[in-house]
Design an enzyme around this catalytic site. Structure first.
Site, PDB file in Angstrom:
ATOM      1  N   SER A 274     -19.982  72.913   9.596  1.00 17.72           N
ATOM      2  CA  SER A 274     -19.635  74.300   9.851  1.00 17.72           C
ATOM      3  C   SER A 274     -19.434  74.456  11.346  1.00 17.72           C
ATOM      4  O   SER A 274     -20.118  73.827  12.145  1.00 17.72           O
ATOM      5  CB  SER A 274     -20.761  75.217   9.374  1.00 17.72           C
ATOM      6  OG  SER A 274     -20.724  76.440  10.073  1.00 17.72           O
ATOM      7  N   LYS A 280     -25.217  72.604   8.543  1.00 16.04           N
ATOM      8  CA  LYS A 280     -24.448  72.565   7.301  1.00 16.04           C
ATOM      9  C   LYS A 280     -23.807  71.220   7.036  1.00 16.04           C
ATOM     10  O   LYS A 280     -23.342  70.529   7.932  1.00 16.04           O
ATOM     11  CB  LYS A 280     -23.333  73.600   7.363  1.00 16.04           C
ATOM     12  CG  LYS A 280     -23.857  75.001   7.281  1.00 16.04           C
ATOM     13  CD  LYS A 280     -24.277  75.371   5.886  1.00 16.04           C
ATOM     14  CE  LYS A 280     -23.590  76.668   5.539  1.00 16.04           C
ATOM     15  NZ  LYS A 280     -23.286  76.793   4.168  1.00 16.04           N
ATOM     16  N   GLU A 287     -15.127  71.291  -3.666  1.00 21.81           N
ATOM     17  CA  GLU A 287     -14.651  72.667  -3.848  1.00 21.81           C
ATOM     18  C   GLU A 287     -13.130  72.707  -3.982  1.00 21.81           C
ATOM     19  O   GLU A 287     -12.577  73.492  -4.759  1.00 21.81           O
ATOM     20  CB  GLU A 287     -15.103  73.537  -2.670  1.00 21.81           C
ATOM     21  CG  GLU A 287     -16.599  73.800  -2.699  1.00 21.81           C
ATOM     22  CD  GLU A 287     -17.133  74.425  -1.419  1.00 21.81           C
ATOM     23  OE1 GLU A 287     -18.118  75.162  -1.505  1.00 21.81           O
ATOM     24  OE2 GLU A 287     -16.590  74.178  -0.334  1.00 21.81           O
TER      25      GLU A 287
END
Ligand code: ARG
Length: 455
Positions: A274, A280, A287
């Protein structure tokens, strides 16, 4: 190409809406192969002289070499790949080029080119699905006896083995592959020679062109030949089903990778960070596989809607068939490759999986089954007794197997010491030996079966 009939040219916008070359240039190999088969057949049937045929065949080879080297030029005024090839042929070989289109129309030409392309796409997708199966089977073999919770409603249900869970996807992909090869079997008839829609009066040999292009034979109805896009829809629906399976696997990886689950840790290669939150590690690859599946399903629906209202035979709407198929194929191949990479490199945190399986009273069914087997209790009653045992364990904040015997016997006196033998997660999975069950020995057999099938 139709200058005789028209006094003026198309408006610029008409040219733009009409042109398909930016999309259908991907058919150039198939277009040249189709033209070569057609030219050779015309020569063999003495519809084309040997000299003209030789010039045409040579010219087509030169065009293939040019396109291979420099790419396909995109001239909108030439509309599509068929006219692009033909106009270049005219530049290279002169008037003989004008004889190539004898006994042929762009309608049968495009159906043939596209079918050839879709056949290759089917075969490529099937091979990529097999590669993913291969990777999954390898990981399943590594984890044939690693215990994880099996879920229903995403609630812990019964313990299963990770190998078993991974093999579930191998089965799905097996069916996906069979849908693709089934679609491929149905794509074995060549439309070339149907001409515009009615067939042709020239003495063509459609069997010869069909076999030169690798088809089993020619299509039997000229109207159907130029109107049919089932083959593209067959591929899209097989691809959509496959991508839907990939999406479910992606979804599981996403859930499993989230820290509260912590079942997997995706490798650096397949994670992203991130820009703001330094801690992160995001499963963007998974996804996107899940997201691409949504696009693929939409593209399948789109082409079905395009086709559903078209009268026979060809309408220009059908030119919109290629973009969705090309896009689906690209998305599917990318998704399969990404999923293969993710599965290959993911670290399965089997300690966390086991702990989650232990925590959710996942062996409650084993207690009920034991009461049925060892004490002759009807299953419905056993279910009720076990429910009370779960409640007792919940009240005490312990696992089922930590309940003292007197507590269990208080719930039902038919319970004895032997029950502890079936309450562990290891005993539970080891007992599920029915064919297709999760017991490690069954999982190893299925791994071996798939290894033999996949070669
Ligand atoms: N570019 C057209 C397509 O992809 C080729 C067929 C054109 N045929 C026609 N009758 N205008 O569908």
């Amino acid at each position: 190409m139709w200058g005789g009939r028209f006094a003026g040219g198309p408006s610029a916008v008409m040219q733009q809406i009409n042109a398909s070359i930016p999309v259908d240039k991907r058919l150039w190999r198939e277009d040249i192969a189709g033209s070569k088969a057609h030219a050779a057949m015309l020569r063999d049937r003495a519809i084309l002289s040997n000299e003209d045929a030789a010039a045409i065949l040579d010219g087509l080879d030169s065009i293939a070499a040019e396109f291979e080297r420099d790419g396909v030029p995109e001239r909108l005024e030439l509309e599509d790949i068929h006219m692009t090839v033909e106009s270049r042929l005219a530049e290279l070989v002169g008037p003989a080029a004008g004889r190539l289109h004898t006994a042929r129309s762009r309608n049968d030409q495009v159906a043939t080119d596209f079918k050839l392309w879709v056949r290759r796409a089917c075969a490529e997708a099937e091979a990529a699905a097999a590669a993913l199966q291969h990777t999954l089977v390898g990981r399943a073999g590594e984890h044939a006896d690693a215990i994880m919770p099996g879920f229903t409603h995403l609630q812990v249900a019964q313990p299963v083995t990770l190998g078993h869970h991974l093999l579930a996807y191998v089965e799905m992909l097996g069916r996906d592959r069979s849908r693709l090869s089934d679609a491929l079997r149905r794509m074995d008839e060549c439309p070339l020679g149907a001409a515009a829609l009615a067939g042709t009066g020239f003495p063509v040999d459609r069997h010869a062109t069909a076999s030169a292009l690798g088809f089993a034979g020619p299509t039997a109805n000229s109207l159907d030949s130029v109107s049919d896009r089932d083959f593209a829809l067959d591929y899209l629906s097989a691809a959509a089903q496959c991508s839907l399976h990939l999406s479910r696997l992606a979804e599981e990886l996403i859930v499993w990778a989230s820290p509260p689950f912590g079942f997997v840790s995706l490798s650096d290669q397949w994670s992203t960070g991130s820009s703001i939150m330094p801690q992160k590690r995001n499963p963007d690859g998974a996804e996107l596989v899940r997201g691409h599946s949504g696009r693929i399903l939409g593209l399948l629906t789109g082409l079905m809607v395009t086709m559903k209202g078209l009268p026979l035979a060809y309408s220009k709407d059908m030119q919109d068939d290629k973009a969705p198929v090309f896009e689906v194929h690209d998305l599917l191949m990318l998704s399969l490759a990404a999923m293969t990479g993710m599965v290959e490199t993911t670290r399965f945190r089997t300690d966390r999986m086991r702990a989650a399986a232990v925590n959710g009273f996942s062996t409650a069914t084993d207690l009920a089954d034991w009461l049925v087997r060892e004490a002759g209790v009807p299953f419905r009653e056993a279910h009720h007794i076990t429910g009370r045992a779960v409640r007792a364990a919940e009240d005490r904040g312990c696992d089922l197997w930590d309940l003292p015997l007197d507590v269990l016997r208080n719930i039902d006196p038919r319970i004895d010491q032997r029950v502890y033998g079936v309450l562990t997660v290891e005993a539970s999975v080891a007992s599920r030996t029915s064919y297709g069950g999760t017991a490690p020995e069954r999982v190893r057999e299925q791994v071996a079966r798939w290894q033999a099938l996949l070669g």
